[in-house]
Design an enzyme around this catalytic site. Structure first.
Site, PDB file in Angstrom:
ATOM      1  N   GLY A  11      25.700  79.177 -89.385  1.00 16.19           N
ATOM      2  CA  GLY A  11      24.860  78.060 -89.833  1.00 16.19           C
ATOM      3  C   GLY A  11      23.928  78.508 -90.947  1.00 16.19           C
ATOM      4  N   ARG A  21      19.100  86.829-103.281  1.00 15.09           N
ATOM      5  CA  ARG A  21      18.431  87.283-104.511  1.00 15.09           C
ATOM      6  C   ARG A  21      17.913  88.713-104.344  1.00 15.09           C
ATOM      7  NH1 ARG A  21      13.034  87.385-105.801  1.00 15.09           N
ATOM      8  NH2 ARG A  21      12.490  87.205-108.022  1.00 15.09           N
ATOM      9  N   ARG A  25      19.188  91.816-106.603  1.00 18.59           N
ATOM     10  CA  ARG A  25      18.240  92.461-107.529  1.00 18.59           C
ATOM     11  C   ARG A  25      17.943  93.902-107.117  1.00 18.59           C
ATOM     12  NH1 ARG A  25      15.123  87.979-110.407  1.00 18.59           N
ATOM     13  NH2 ARG A  25      16.950  86.888-111.218  1.00 18.59           N
ATOM     14  N   ARG A  72      32.653  78.902 -90.960  1.00 17.64           N
ATOM     15  CA  ARG A  72      33.003  79.543 -89.685  1.00 17.64           C
ATOM     16  C   ARG A  72      34.501  79.771 -89.725  1.00 17.64           C
ATOM     17  NH1 ARG A  72      28.142  78.803 -86.565  1.00 17.64           N
ATOM     18  NH2 ARG A  72      27.084  76.909 -87.194  1.00 17.64           N
ATOM     19  N   ASP A 103      23.941  85.869 -84.812  1.00 17.71           N
ATOM     20  CA  ASP A 103      24.549  86.922 -83.979  1.00 17.71           C
ATOM     21  C   ASP A 103      26.085  86.901 -84.006  1.00 17.71           C
ATOM     22  OD1 ASP A 103      24.521  84.578 -82.589  1.00 17.71           O
ATOM     23  OD2 ASP A 103      23.756  85.435 -80.727  1.00 17.71           O
ATOM     24  N   THR A 125      18.909  82.633 -89.524  1.00 15.40           N
ATOM     25  CA  THR A 125      19.217  81.492 -88.654  1.00 15.40           C
ATOM     26  C   THR A 125      17.894  80.836 -88.268  1.00 15.40           C
ATOM     27  OG1 THR A 125      20.053  80.837 -86.476  1.00 15.40           O
ATOM     28  CG2 THR A 125      19.348  83.089 -86.666  1.00 15.40           C
ATOM     29  N   ILE A 126      17.885  79.507 -88.162  1.00 14.36           N
ATOM     30  CA  ILE A 126      16.613  78.838 -87.853  1.00 14.36           C
ATOM     31  C   ILE A 126      16.200  79.043 -86.398  1.00 14.36           C
ATOM     32  CG2 ILE A 126      16.889  77.068 -89.640  1.00 14.36           C
ATOM     33  CD1 ILE A 126      17.597  75.097 -87.299  1.00 14.36           C
ATOM     34  N   ASP A 127      17.169  79.447 -85.545  1.00 11.98           N
ATOM     35  CA  ASP A 127      16.915  79.458 -84.100  1.00 11.98           C
ATOM     36  C   ASP A 127      15.979  80.562 -83.607  1.00 11.98           C
ATOM     37  OD1 ASP A 127      18.509  77.272 -83.719  1.00 11.98           O
ATOM     38  OD2 ASP A 127      20.322  78.438 -83.359  1.00 11.98           O
ATOM     39  N   ASP A 129      16.825  83.413 -82.546  1.00 11.86           N
ATOM     40  CA  ASP A 129      17.418  83.807 -81.256  1.00 11.86           C
ATOM     41  C   ASP A 129      18.051  85.197 -81.278  1.00 11.86           C
ATOM     42  OD1 ASP A 129      19.442  83.189 -82.987  1.00 11.86           O
ATOM     43  OD2 ASP A 129      20.605  81.991 -81.576  1.00 11.86           O
ATOM     44  N   GLY A 170      18.262  74.222 -80.882  1.00 17.71           N
ATOM     45  CA  GLY A 170      18.044  75.348 -79.975  1.00 17.71           C
ATOM     46  C   GLY A 170      18.935  75.203 -78.757  1.00 17.71           C
ATOM     47  N   ARG A 171      20.179  75.691 -78.899  1.00 16.64           N
ATOM     48  CA  ARG A 171      21.129  75.574 -77.773  1.00 16.64           C
ATOM     49  C   ARG A 171      20.762  76.537 -76.658  1.00 16.64           C
ATOM     50  NH1 ARG A 171      25.062  74.919 -81.843  1.00 16.64           N
ATOM     51  NH2 ARG A 171      25.312  77.164 -81.890  1.00 16.64           N
ATOM     52  N   ALA A 186       1.972  69.117 -77.931  1.00 18.21           N
ATOM     53  CA  ALA A 186       2.863  68.296 -77.103  1.00 18.21           C
ATOM     54  C   ALA A 186       2.411  68.309 -75.641  1.00 18.21           C
ATOM     55  CB  ALA A 186       4.292  68.816 -77.200  1.00 18.21           C
ATOM     56  N   ILE A 250      17.994  67.765 -90.564  1.00 19.15           N
ATOM     57  CA  ILE A 250      16.869  67.964 -91.484  1.00 19.15           C
ATOM     58  C   ILE A 250      16.170  69.287 -91.154  1.00 19.15           C
ATOM     59  CG2 ILE A 250      16.424  65.501 -91.900  1.00 19.15           C
ATOM     60  CD1 ILE A 250      13.800  65.938 -90.252  1.00 19.15           C
ATOM     61  N   GLN A 251      16.366  69.752 -89.919  1.00 16.60           N
ATOM     62  CA  GLN A 251      15.727  71.014 -89.513  1.00 16.60           C
ATOM     63  C   GLN A 251      16.321  72.229 -90.218  1.00 16.60           C
ATOM     64  OE1 GLN A 251      15.129  70.969 -84.910  1.00 16.60           O
ATOM     65  NE2 GLN A 251      16.618  69.394 -85.415  1.00 16.60           N
TER      66      GLN A 251
HETATM   67  P1  ATP Z   1      24.257  80.565 -86.049  1.00 15.09           P
HETATM   68  O1  ATP Z   1      23.306  81.310 -85.169  1.00 15.09           O
HETATM   69  O2  ATP Z   1      23.564  79.845 -87.128  1.00 15.09           O
HETATM   70  O3  ATP Z   1      25.251  79.741 -85.296  1.00 15.09           O
HETATM   71  P2  ATP Z   1      26.197  82.674 -86.246  1.00 15.09           P
HETATM   72  O4  ATP Z   1      26.350  83.779 -87.212  1.00 15.09           O
HETATM   73  O5  ATP Z   1      25.884  83.041 -84.836  1.00 15.09           O
HETATM   74  O6  ATP Z   1      25.107  81.697 -86.854  1.00 15.09           O
HETATM   75  P3  ATP Z   1      28.906  81.877 -85.554  1.00 15.09           P
HETATM   76  O7  ATP Z   1      29.637  80.636 -85.864  1.00 15.09           O
HETATM   77  O8  ATP Z   1      28.735  82.288 -84.155  1.00 15.09           O
HETATM   78  O9  ATP Z   1      27.489  81.724 -86.307  1.00 15.09           O
HETATM   79  O10 ATP Z   1      29.622  83.093 -86.320  1.00 15.09           O
HETATM   80  C1  ATP Z   1      29.955  83.012 -87.695  1.00 15.09           C
HETATM   81  C2  ATP Z   1      31.327  83.621 -87.940  1.00 15.09           C
HETATM   82  O11 ATP Z   1      31.304  85.012 -87.565  1.00 15.09           O
HETATM   83  C3  ATP Z   1      32.457  83.024 -87.095  1.00 15.09           C
HETATM   84  O12 ATP Z   1      32.986  81.854 -87.663  1.00 15.09           O
HETATM   85  C4  ATP Z   1      33.488  84.158 -87.116  1.00 15.09           C
HETATM   86  O13 ATP Z   1      34.231  84.159 -88.319  1.00 15.09           O
HETATM   87  C5  ATP Z   1      32.580  85.399 -87.086  1.00 15.09           C
HETATM   88  N1  ATP Z   1      32.508  85.868 -85.688  1.00 15.09           N
HETATM   89  C6  ATP Z   1      31.827  85.309 -84.659  1.00 15.09           C
HETATM   90  N2  ATP Z   1      32.038  85.983 -83.499  1.00 15.09           N
HETATM   91  C7  ATP Z   1      32.893  86.987 -83.800  1.00 15.09           C
HETATM   92  C8  ATP Z   1      33.519  88.025 -83.034  1.00 15.09           C
HETATM   93  N3  ATP Z   1      33.300  88.179 -81.726  1.00 15.09           N
HETATM   94  N4  ATP Z   1      34.337  88.878 -83.696  1.00 15.09           N
HETATM   95  C9  ATP Z   1      34.561  88.743 -85.017  1.00 15.09           C
HETATM   96  N5  ATP Z   1      34.025  87.788 -85.785  1.00 15.09           N
HETATM   97  C10 ATP Z   1      33.197  86.923 -85.201  1.00 15.09           C
END
Ligand code: ATP
Length: 319
Positions: A11, A21, A25, A72, A103, A125-127, A129, A170-171, A186, A250-251
Site C-alpha cells: 500500500g 528522493r 540523492r 502487489r 512488512d 505504511t500508514i498503519d 504496524d 488498521g486491520r 473521542a 483519503i487516509q
Molecule cells: P501494507 O502494510 O501497506 O499492506 P505490505 O508491504 O505489507 O504493505 P503486502 O501486500 O503484504 O503489502 O506485500 C507487498 C508485496 O510483497 C506482495 O504483493 C508480494 O509481492 C510481496 N510479498 C509479500 N509477502 C511475501 C512473502 N512471504 N514472500 C515473498 N514476497 C512477499
C-alpha cells in the site's frame, strides 16, 4: 556497491516520494548509480527498470503517493518469481536494492537477500504496524488527515446532537485509531489490541449525554469490525441518534507532513549507508529519535504493540 535499485511496494503512503528522493540523492552523493523500479516486485520481475538522476526526484518531496508506483504480486512470492527478479537485477548490474513498503514487502526483501541479493527495507505504511521502529513513513500524515476529518464531523455532530462512529484504517494495528482518538478527545476508541465490553461503551455514552454533552465521537479501527454494524447496535441499545463515517482511502493520500518528510529523508539516506557498508537483509527504523536497524528476522519475530499507557490515558480523559 556501484549501482543500487529502489522500489516501492504494498500500500502506498504519504512520504514515500520523500524517501525515494533521499535514496536517489544520497546514492548519487556517494557516486553510486541509481535505478528506479516501477510497480514494485511485479515491475522488477518484468524488467521495468530505469536509470534515475538528480532531476528524476525533483519537485516530489511534497507529493503523496509514489512516483515509482506500487503493486502487489502473487507471482513474486514464489521461488521462480524471486529468481526472475534477481535475473533482472543482474542484467542491469545492480548490486543492492532498497525496498520501501510494509512488512509483506520486507518478507520479499528477506527472500531476495537469502538468495544472495542484498536488500534494505524502509518502513513506509500508514498503519505504523512494524516492530523495530517507533514510526513508519506516512503514519503522521494519515493521523493528521483523520484529525482534520473528525474535527469537521464534530461540527455537525454538535449541531445535531448526534453520536458519530468514525471507522479508520488498521486491520491488525490500532495505532491510527488510538492516536487520532486521543487527539480528538473521542469518547471511545475501539482497536483490535484491546477489548471493551459493549455495555461499558454504551454506559459512557449515556453518562455524557446525561450531563449535557452535545456530541460523542467513537473511533473504530477497521480490524474490530464494521462501523455501520457497530453504529446500528449503538443506536438500538443506547437510543442515541447515530451516524457512521468510513474515512477510506483519503487516509492514504495527501501531501506528507513535515514529520513524515524528515523521517523519510533520514531513513532513505540511512538505507544507502547500510548498502555502502555491505549490510543487506536489514530494516532501518527510528527509536527515541535515533536511527536504528535490525535484521528482517528481528523485525518479524517481535510483535508490534500499541502504547498501553496511551490507551489507558484515553480512558482516563474520556470519563
Ligand atoms: P501494507 O502494510 O501497506 O499492506 P505490505 O508491504 O505489507 O504493505 P503486502 O501486500 O503484504 O503489502 O506485500 C507487498 C508485496 O510483497 C506482495 O504483493 C508480494 O509481492 C510481496 N510479498 C509479500 N509477502 C511475501 C512473502 N512471504 N514472500 C515473498 N514476497 C512477499
Amino acid at each position: 556497491m556501484k549501482r543500487i535499485g529502489v522500489l516501492t511496494s504494498g500500500g502506498d503512503s504519504p512520504g514515500m516520494n520523500a524517501a525515494i528522493r533521499a535514496v536517489v540523492r544520497k546514492a548519487i552523493y556517494h557516486d553510486l548509480e541509481v535505478y528506479g523500479i516501477k510497480n514494485g516486485y511485479q515491475g522488477l520481475m518484468d524488467g521495468n527498470i530505469e536509470k534515475m538522476t538528480l532531476g528524476s526526484v525533483g519537485d516530489i518531496i511534497h507529493r503523496g503517493g509514489t512516483i515509482l508506483f506500487s503493486a502487489r504480486s502473487e507471482e513474486f512470492k514464489t521461488d521462480e518469481g524471486q529468481f526472475r527478479a534477481i535475473e533482472q537485477l543482474n542484467k542491469h548490474n545492480i548490486d543492492g536494492l532498497v525496498v520501501i513498503g510494509g512488512d509483506g514487502s520486507f518478507q520479499g526483501a528477506k527472500k531476495l537477500t537469502e538468495k544472495g541479493f542484498p536488500c534494505i527495507g524502509v518502513p513506509g505504511t500508514i498503519d505504523n504496524d512494524i516492530a523495530g521502529t517507533d514510526y513508519t513513513i506516512g503514519f503522521d500524515t494519515s493521523l493528521n488527515t483523520i484529525i482534520d476529518a473528525v474535527d469537521k464531523v464534530r461540527d455537525t455532530a454538535t449541531s445535531h446532537e448526534r453520536t458519530y462512529i468514525i471507522e479508520v484504517m488498521g486491520r491488525d494495528a490500532g495505532d491510527l485509531a488510538l492516536w487520532a482518538g486521543l487527539a480528538v478527545g473521542a469518547e471511545s476508541i475501539l482497536i483490535p489490541e484491546e477489548k471493551e465490553e459493549f455495555s461499558s461503551i454504551v454506559q459512557r455514552l449515556k453518562n455524557g449525554h446525561d450531563r449535557g454533552k452535545k456530541h460523542s465521537i467513537i473511533l473504530l479501527a477497521e480490524g474490530v469490525g464494521s462501523g455501520f454494524e457497530f453504529g446500528k447496535r449503538i443506536e438500538e441499545v443506547a437510543e442515541l441518534e447515530t451516524r457512521v463515517t468510513v474515512l477510506g482511502h483519503i487516509q492514504r493520500g495527501g501531501s506528507p507532513t513535515g514529520q513524515d518528510r524528515v523521517l523519510a529523508s533520514r531513513l532513505g539516506a540511512r538505507a544507502i549507508e547500510l548498502l555502502i557498508d555491505n549490510q543487506g537483509g536489514r530494516m532501518v527504523g527510528i527509536q527515541k529519535n535515533v536511527l536504528v536497524d535490525y535484521t528482517f528476522d528481528e523485525v518479524f519475530n517481535v510483535e508490534h504493540t500499541i502504547d498501553k499507557g496511551m490507551y489507558k490515558l484515553s480512558k482516563e480523559l474520556s470519563i
